[in-house]
Design a protein around this motif. Structure first.
Motif, PDB file in Angstrom:
ATOM      1  N   UNK A  45       0.208 119.841 -70.676  1.00  0.00           N
ATOM      2  CA  UNK A  45       0.633 120.396 -69.390  1.00  0.00           C
ATOM      3  C   UNK A  45       1.622 121.525 -69.628  1.00  0.00           C
ATOM      4  N   UNK A  46       1.373 122.660 -68.986  1.00  0.00           N
ATOM      5  CA  UNK A  46       2.202 123.856 -69.142  1.00  0.00           C
ATOM      6  C   UNK A  46       2.451 124.475 -67.783  1.00  0.00           C
ATOM      7  N   UNK A  47       3.397 125.412 -67.748  1.00  0.00           N
ATOM      8  CA  UNK A  47       3.649 126.217 -66.565  1.00  0.00           C
ATOM      9  C   UNK A  47       3.397 127.671 -66.937  1.00  0.00           C
ATOM     10  N   UNK A  48       2.738 128.407 -66.052  1.00  0.00           N
ATOM     11  CA  UNK A  48       2.596 129.845 -66.242  1.00  0.00           C
ATOM     12  C   UNK A  48       3.375 130.504 -65.116  1.00  0.00           C
ATOM     13  N   UNK A  49       4.266 131.436 -65.482  1.00  0.00           N
ATOM     14  CA  UNK A  49       5.156 132.054 -64.506  1.00  0.00           C
ATOM     15  C   UNK A  49       5.449 133.489 -64.895  1.00  0.00           C
ATOM     16  N   UNK A  50       5.991 134.231 -63.963  1.00  0.00           N
ATOM     17  CA  UNK A  50       6.441 135.591 -64.250  1.00  0.00           C
ATOM     18  C   UNK A  50       7.762 135.510 -65.017  1.00  0.00           C
ATOM     19  N   UNK A  51       8.028 136.528 -65.801  1.00  0.00           N
ATOM     20  CA  UNK A  51       9.282 136.546 -66.538  1.00  0.00           C
ATOM     21  C   UNK A  51      10.482 136.562 -65.580  1.00  0.00           C
ATOM     22  N   UNK A  90       9.151 128.422 -74.431  1.00  0.00           N
ATOM     23  CA  UNK A  90       8.121 129.443 -74.287  1.00  0.00           C
ATOM     24  C   UNK A  90       7.122 129.266 -75.423  1.00  0.00           C
ATOM     25  N   UNK A  91       5.836 129.157 -75.089  1.00  0.00           N
ATOM     26  CA  UNK A  91       4.791 129.032 -76.109  1.00  0.00           C
ATOM     27  C   UNK A  91       3.982 130.313 -76.242  1.00  0.00           C
ATOM     28  N   UNK A  92       3.951 131.151 -75.203  1.00  0.00           N
ATOM     29  CA  UNK A  92       3.241 132.432 -75.267  1.00  0.00           C
ATOM     30  C   UNK A  92       3.819 133.361 -74.210  1.00  0.00           C
ATOM     31  N   UNK A  93       3.853 134.652 -74.524  1.00  0.00           N
ATOM     32  CA  UNK A  93       4.354 135.655 -73.589  1.00  0.00           C
ATOM     33  C   UNK A  93       3.438 136.862 -73.616  1.00  0.00           C
ATOM     34  N   UNK A  94       3.238 137.467 -72.453  1.00  0.00           N
ATOM     35  CA  UNK A  94       2.416 138.667 -72.354  1.00  0.00           C
ATOM     36  C   UNK A  94       3.160 139.872 -72.895  1.00  0.00           C
ATOM     37  N   UNK A  95       2.505 141.025 -72.945  1.00  0.00           N
ATOM     38  CA  UNK A  95       3.136 142.226 -73.500  1.00  0.00           C
ATOM     39  C   UNK A  95       4.173 142.859 -72.579  1.00  0.00           C
ATOM     40  N   UNK A  96       4.137 142.552 -71.305  1.00  0.00           N
ATOM     41  CA  UNK A  96       5.078 143.143 -70.363  1.00  0.00           C
ATOM     42  C   UNK A  96       4.399 144.190 -69.506  1.00  0.00           C
ATOM     43  N   UNK A  97       5.160 144.780 -68.602  1.00  0.00           N
ATOM     44  CA  UNK A  97       4.634 145.843 -67.748  1.00  0.00           C
ATOM     45  C   UNK A  97       4.678 147.162 -68.512  1.00  0.00           C
ATOM     46  N   UNK A  98       4.172 148.212 -67.897  1.00  0.00           N
ATOM     47  CA  UNK A  98       4.034 149.502 -68.564  1.00  0.00           C
ATOM     48  C   UNK A  98       5.347 149.998 -69.176  1.00  0.00           C
ATOM     49  N   UNK A  99       6.406 150.015 -68.421  1.00  0.00           N
ATOM     50  CA  UNK A  99       7.698 150.518 -68.903  1.00  0.00           C
ATOM     51  C   UNK A  99       8.718 149.417 -69.129  1.00  0.00           C
ATOM     52  N   UNK A 158      -1.559 129.578 -80.211  1.00  0.00           N
ATOM     53  CA  UNK A 158      -1.879 129.193 -78.846  1.00  0.00           C
ATOM     54  C   UNK A 158      -3.158 129.901 -78.417  1.00  0.00           C
ATOM     55  N   UNK A 159      -4.073 129.180 -77.768  1.00  0.00           N
ATOM     56  CA  UNK A 159      -5.406 129.707 -77.468  1.00  0.00           C
ATOM     57  C   UNK A 159      -5.457 130.625 -76.246  1.00  0.00           C
ATOM     58  N   UNK A 160      -4.386 130.697 -75.462  1.00  0.00           N
ATOM     59  CA  UNK A 160      -4.380 131.503 -74.248  1.00  0.00           C
ATOM     60  C   UNK A 160      -3.288 132.560 -74.364  1.00  0.00           C
ATOM     61  N   UNK A 161      -3.626 133.800 -74.012  1.00  0.00           N
ATOM     62  CA  UNK A 161      -2.647 134.883 -74.010  1.00  0.00           C
ATOM     63  C   UNK A 161      -2.415 135.331 -72.572  1.00  0.00           C
ATOM     64  N   UNK A 162      -1.185 135.210 -72.071  1.00  0.00           N
ATOM     65  CA  UNK A 162      -0.901 135.639 -70.704  1.00  0.00           C
ATOM     66  C   UNK A 162      -0.926 137.168 -70.586  1.00  0.00           C
ATOM     67  N   UNK A 163      -1.206 137.654 -69.394  1.00  0.00           N
ATOM     68  CA  UNK A 163      -1.266 139.085 -69.134  1.00  0.00           C
ATOM     69  C   UNK A 163       0.047 139.594 -68.562  1.00  0.00           C
TER      70      UNK A 163
END
Length: 93
Positions: free
Chosen positions: A80-86, A44-53, A5-10
């Motif tokens: 078409x995709x959705x980007x959302x918080x976990x 889920x096609x991509x997931x960010x690394x998560x918050x600090x802890x 996937x070409x986009x990595x969520x933060x």
């Protein structure tokens, strides 16, 4: 999903490919486009690394349920995709 996937969520963001809307009811009645409901299930096609802890608990390929109005609709590479918080994800199916 086998392709990269070409986009990595933060942070705790997740990118979800919504499941297609239902075309027919269980009784065989065809649902017109104006009456179709927004899907509440996706992959889920991509997931960010998560918050600090707090690492993200979903991974690419998980089928999830989310709220009806959760996330922001985006178009990436013609899809078409959705980007959302976990936290908007209700369950992993």
């Amino acid at each position: 999903m086998s392709k990269k996937f070409s986009v990595t969520p933060l942070h705790d963001r997740v990118i979800v490919k919504p499941a297609p809307a239902e075309e027919k009811t269980a009784g065989g009645i065809i649902i017109p486009d104006t009456a179709k409901e927004k899907p509440q299930r996706g992959t889920v096609v991509a997931a960010g690394p998560g918050k600090k802890d707090e690492p993200v608990s979903v991974k690419s390929g998980d089928v999830v349920l989310y709220g009806k109005y959760a996330g922001t609709e985006i178009t990436i590479d013609g899809g078409d995709y959705l980007i959302m918080r976990e936290s908007d994800i209700l369950a992993i199916v």
